[in-house]
Design a protein around this motif. Structure first.
Motif: not given
Ligand code: NI
Length: 395
Positions: A68-73, A131-135, A156-158, A340-342
């Protein structure tokens, strides 16, 4: 060490269940864009551990958030799809789907994602954000683009990623700064000549012969016109044309793939190939139509994040088991689409056991399941370390 004893105990407790899930996924592989059952299973597991789950992100993809933090993702991406390959491993949990197989280890990747989710879910929600991305659809290099279009990496920052690697043994991993995989493209060429009698080729324009000149000419041009230290591979996987044994073919179609490591070179290759092909065809009176589709850029690992992951891995497997990969692979990986974006980094997870593992995309590919634990430990530690540097995560 950030990977606590408490997490280790939980992982030991959870592993048998996770290995069962992996066997289930392995027996029930789903092709790119059809990962419906896999996605449903993943979503169900994630919900059990308190993750906020969104299904249908990038068609059959699953996106999950924790904290729930508002820190970087900070985020982890794993892929879920299988390949149109007949399994030939003889394993008791071998694929039950004719002609479809998890021959690229994405079943292991999916379970690594679930294991990381299980461990991170024990953290106090107020202090973290993951965050988890199941692609889906990695094998057709479309899933990352689909998920991105649905906003999966907004904020997402990293981003971290993993791929199994049969050339390394279980308990070792490979890391690399910069290019890890190649830029890839699909090349279509049509040679248009004129048909005629096979006995009198001088009255025709033989597109089969000209196609053979094009195939050879491209390989020669690579060796004479491109810096040998900047590798380019062109391979044709399909050729079709002609009607009868004694009729000169008026049309030949070639289908191939192009790989290179340098993104700038990748941009110039379509024009370079077109010019060579048109010149060769034109020299013998034929016309050539060339079309090029860029499939994926190279995976370009961020140096700082790679160092962070490397240190996390050293704390788990020891310095001697973290290998610096000298060479990039000419394989392609659509993790690059996110990069390309992160900023992000992907590492290679050793999966060869006591018996050497067959190569990726092989009908006998069988990664050692001991790699699952190593992958989970390293990626959990990496995400925690990143979070500690960038947010207010507590041990
Ligand atoms: Ni793969």
């Amino acid at each position: 060490m950030i990977f606590s004893e408490r997490m280790n105990l939980l992982l030991e407790e959870y592993l048998p269940e996770l290995l069962e899930i992996r066997k289930h996924l392995h027996s029930h592989p789903e092709l790119s864009g059809q990962e419906h059952q896999t996605a449903a299973l993943v979503a169900g597991e994630l919900r059990k551990y308190g993750w906020k789950v969104q299904e249908g992100i990038g068609r059959t993809g699953v996106l999950a958030d924790f904290g729930e933090g508002d820190g970087p993702l900070g985020a982890l991406r794993v892929d879920m799809d299988a390949l149109p390959i007949q399994e030939n491993t003889g394993l008791e949990y071998a694929s039950l789907v004719e002609g479809v197989m998890h021959a690229c280890g994405h079943d292991i990747h999916t379970c690594i994602g679930l294991g990381v989710a299980r461990l991170l879910s024990t953290l106090p929600k107020s202090s973290v954000r993951f965050r988890l991305l199941f692609q889906p659809a990695e094998e057709i290099a479309k899933g990352a683009y689909w998920m991105k279009k649905d906003g999966a990496i907004k904020d997402v920052k990293a981003l971290f990623g993993v791929h199994v690697f049969p050339e390394l043994s279980v308990g070792t991993i490979g890391v690399k700064n910069g290019s890890l995989t190649a830029a890839a493209g699909e090349l279509k060429i049509e040679i248009i000549g004129e048909s005629g009698h096979g006995a009198r080729p001088h009255q025709a324009i033989d597109s089969i012969w000209i196609a053979s000149r094009v195939i050879g000419g491209l390989q020669e041009a690579i060796s004479r016109k491109i810096d040998a230290l900047n590798p380019v591979v062109i391979s044709f996987g399909k050729i079709s044309g002609g009607k009868a044994f004694n009729v000169i073919a008026d049309r030949v179609k070639l289908l191939g793939t192009v790989r290179c490591l340098d993104p700038l070179m990748h941009q110039t290759l379509p024009d370079w190939i077109t010019e060579i092909v048109e010149n060769i065809a034109g020299a013998f009176g034929a016309k050539a139509i060339v079309s090029y589709r860029s499939i994926a850029p190279p995976v370009n690992n961020d140096p700082e994040l790679t160092l962070l992951l490397k240190n996390a891995a050293i704390s788990i497997v020891g310095e001697q088991n973290v290998i610096h990969l000298e060479k990039a692979s000419l394989g392609a990986e659509d993790f690059a689409e996110f990069l390309r974006d992160v900023p992000g980094t992907m590492f290679r997870l050793g999966v060869s056991g006591s018996k050497r593992c067959a190569p990726l995309h092989h009908g006998q590919f069988s990664p050692d399941e001991g790699s699952l634990k190593v992958g989970i430990q390293i990626l959990t530690t990496t995400l925690l370390s990143w979070s500690k540097l960038n947010c207010s995560v507590r041990d």
